[in-house]
Design a protein around this motif. Structure first.
Motif, PDB file in Angstrom:
ATOM      1  N   PRO A   3       0.824  -1.219   0.000  1.00  0.00           N
ATOM      2  CA  PRO A   3       0.000   0.000   0.000  1.00  0.00           C
ATOM      3  C   PRO A   3       0.855   1.264   0.000  1.00  0.00           C
ATOM      4  CG  PRO A   3      -0.767  -1.564   1.657  1.00  0.00           C
ATOM      5  CD  PRO A   3       0.571  -2.062   1.175  1.00  0.00           C
ATOM      6  N   GLY A   4       0.288   2.336  -0.568  1.00  0.00           N
ATOM      7  CA  GLY A   4       0.982   3.618  -0.548  1.00  0.00           C
ATOM      8  C   GLY A   4       1.762   3.886  -1.806  1.00  0.00           C
ATOM      9  N   PRO A   5       2.620   4.913  -1.810  1.00  0.00           N
ATOM     10  CA  PRO A   5       3.367   5.325  -3.006  1.00  0.00           C
ATOM     11  C   PRO A   5       4.438   4.334  -3.414  1.00  0.00           C
ATOM     12  CG  PRO A   5       4.087   6.576  -1.092  1.00  0.00           C
ATOM     13  CD  PRO A   5       2.887   5.793  -0.652  1.00  0.00           C
ATOM     14  N   ARG A   6       5.014   4.567  -4.574  1.00  0.00           N
ATOM     15  CA  ARG A   6       6.047   3.702  -5.155  1.00  0.00           C
ATOM     16  C   ARG A   6       7.213   3.465  -4.198  1.00  0.00           C
ATOM     17  NH1 ARG A   6       9.672   1.037  -6.442  1.00  0.00           N
ATOM     18  NH2 ARG A   6      10.688   0.748  -8.460  1.00  0.00           N
ATOM     19  N   GLU A   7       7.613   4.467  -3.454  1.00  0.00           N
ATOM     20  CA  GLU A   7       8.758   4.345  -2.547  1.00  0.00           C
ATOM     21  C   GLU A   7       8.530   3.276  -1.491  1.00  0.00           C
ATOM     22  OE1 GLU A   7      12.439   4.999  -0.727  1.00  0.00           O
ATOM     23  OE2 GLU A   7      11.697   5.474  -2.738  1.00  0.00           O
ATOM     24  N   ASN A   8       7.289   3.055  -1.099  1.00  0.00           N
ATOM     25  CA  ASN A   8       6.991   2.026  -0.094  1.00  0.00           C
ATOM     26  C   ASN A   8       7.371   0.635  -0.586  1.00  0.00           C
ATOM     27  OD1 ASN A   8       5.978   4.152   1.331  1.00  0.00           O
ATOM     28  ND2 ASN A   8       3.913   3.346   1.581  1.00  0.00           N
ATOM     29  N   ALA A   9       7.144   0.381  -1.873  1.00  0.00           N
ATOM     30  CA  ALA A   9       7.516  -0.910  -2.448  1.00  0.00           C
ATOM     31  C   ALA A   9       9.036  -1.082  -2.431  1.00  0.00           C
ATOM     32  CB  ALA A   9       6.982  -1.027  -3.873  1.00  0.00           C
ATOM     33  N   HIS A  10       9.752   0.003  -2.702  1.00  0.00           N
ATOM     34  CA  HIS A  10      11.222  -0.026  -2.660  1.00  0.00           C
ATOM     35  C   HIS A  10      11.709  -0.364  -1.258  1.00  0.00           C
ATOM     36  CE1 HIS A  10      15.376   1.010  -3.246  1.00  0.00           C
ATOM     37  NE2 HIS A  10      15.297   2.057  -2.461  1.00  0.00           N
ATOM     38  N   GLN A  11      11.152   0.290  -0.259  1.00  0.00           N
ATOM     39  CA  GLN A  11      11.567   0.038   1.121  1.00  0.00           C
ATOM     40  C   GLN A  11      11.228  -1.382   1.562  1.00  0.00           C
ATOM     41  OE1 GLN A  11      13.527   2.027   2.859  1.00  0.00           O
ATOM     42  NE2 GLN A  11      13.506   3.489   1.152  1.00  0.00           N
ATOM     43  N   ALA A  12      10.096  -1.898   1.104  1.00  0.00           N
ATOM     44  CA  ALA A  12       9.694  -3.273   1.448  1.00  0.00           C
ATOM     45  C   ALA A  12      10.668  -4.280   0.850  1.00  0.00           C
ATOM     46  CB  ALA A  12       8.278  -3.542   0.953  1.00  0.00           C
ATOM     47  N   ALA A  13      11.135  -4.002  -0.369  1.00  0.00           N
ATOM     48  CA  ALA A  13      12.111  -4.887  -0.998  1.00  0.00           C
ATOM     49  C   ALA A  13      13.430  -4.877  -0.230  1.00  0.00           C
ATOM     50  CB  ALA A  13      12.336  -4.466  -2.453  1.00  0.00           C
ATOM     51  N   LEU A  14      13.864  -3.708   0.198  1.00  0.00           N
ATOM     52  CA  LEU A  14      15.102  -3.613   0.975  1.00  0.00           C
ATOM     53  C   LEU A  14      14.981  -4.356   2.301  1.00  0.00           C
ATOM     54  CD1 LEU A  14      16.121   0.136   0.418  1.00  0.00           C
ATOM     55  CD2 LEU A  14      16.922  -1.900  -0.805  1.00  0.00           C
ATOM     56  N   ALA A  15      13.812  -4.258   2.922  1.00  0.00           N
ATOM     57  CA  ALA A  15      13.584  -4.972   4.184  1.00  0.00           C
ATOM     58  C   ALA A  15      13.628  -6.481   3.968  1.00  0.00           C
ATOM     59  CB  ALA A  15      12.237  -4.555   4.779  1.00  0.00           C
ATOM     60  N   GLU A  16      13.089  -6.930   2.860  1.00  0.00           N
ATOM     61  CA  GLU A  16      13.093  -8.365   2.544  1.00  0.00           C
ATOM     62  C   GLU A  16      14.512  -8.878   2.343  1.00  0.00           C
ATOM     63  OE1 GLU A  16      11.276 -12.060   2.031  1.00  0.00           O
ATOM     64  OE2 GLU A  16      10.370 -10.146   2.648  1.00  0.00           O
TER      65      GLU A  16
END
Length: 275
Positions: free
Chosen positions: A78-91
């Motif tokens: 959910p949320g803007p494109r940057e959130n997906a980037h941060q989720a990938a880094l967390a993974e």
């Protein structure tokens, strides 16, 4: 638009997955607004690489369908494109996987430079201007580097004017180019492939652009869908992110005359209207 997965991102994925295979890498993580994830999933399947793709929650259905059909797992954030980037880094912090980022890795630049080579081969000369959408900026910068190489080889000093386009709702590079403050507003746009608030290639692009020759433009949201519809009626079916370049061409203030090339980055079949 006519690459195997339906977007220019295949020029990056072809090189990246070859590299992954050569290094014996079997598991990768990527974040994407849709096209890069669909492309990587497709090429990873062909090379026997398992992919996990993080996308924004509002990503168009056909792109998600491509990712799933290719066997990769998809995580809608959910949320803007940057959130997906941060989720990938967390993974990635969990270990055992590699970040196959289309934005951060350098391989795509060489792949995108081949667009410049093909344009030159087909016209037999360097065009006057190239119009190109900008998200992270790798496509724009790769084409620019390609023409720099061609002009150096030819011994000519003038490359094509590079006209980059972003949606008004998310135009950080345009703001930097015009020395304006950038503050993300409505981060929902038909041009979802360019909804990037912090382009990874911004510094390189701004360093290469020439004031009074190149141009960066922000396209109003209300101009995007009409441009797409007009192109379709001419027999060119592209997604909205691509259609922005046609809207820019119609802006007489940046008309260069001569040969103007529009880079259509994604197929129109990538988009499904939500009813």
């Amino acid at each position: 638009t006519l690459n195997p997965s339906g977007s220019f991102k295949d020029r990056n994925s072809a090189v990246v997955t070859s590299f992954l295979k050569a290094r014996g890498i079997a598991n990768v993580v990527e974040d994407s607004s849709g096209n890069a994830g669909a492309s990587l999933a497709l090429y990873s399947a062909g090379f026997g690489v398992k992919g996990q793709i993080f996308v924004p929650g509002g990503t168009a259905g056909p792109k998600l369908d491509q990712i799933v059909a290719s066997g990769a797992s998809v995580e809608a954030i959910p949320g803007p494109r940057e959130n997906a980037h941060q989720a990938a880094l967390a993974e990635l912090e969990k270990g055992d996987r590699v970040y196959a980022s289309h934005a951060m890795l350098p391989f795509g630049l060489a792949g995108y430079a081949t667009i410049a080579f093909e344009i030159f081969e087909q016209f037999g000369q360097v065009p006057n201007a190239v119009y190109c959408p900008i998200g992270h900026g790798s496509l724009f910068f790769g084409i620019l580097l390609g023409f720099n190489a061609i002009c150096e080889y030819l011994g000519q000093t003038t490359r094509p004017a590079m006209i980059g386009v972003q949606p008004e709702r998310c135009a950080p590079l345009v703001s930097a180019w015009k020395n304006l403050a950038f503050s993300p507003g409505n981060l929902s746009s038909l041009a979802e492939g360019t909804m990037v608030t912090n382009p990874s290639r911004s510094k390189e692009i701004l360093r290469e652009l020439r004031a009074g020759y190149d141009e960066l433009l922000a396209i109003p949201e209300e101009d995007i869908d009409p441009a797409r519809s007009e192109l379709a009626k001419m027999g060119i079916y592209v997604e909205h992110t691509s259609a922005m370049v046609y809207a820019a061409l119609k802006n007489n203030s940046v008309s260069t005359g001569g040969i103007n090339v529009l880079v259509f980055s994604g197929n129109g079949l990538k988009y499904r209207k939500t009813i």
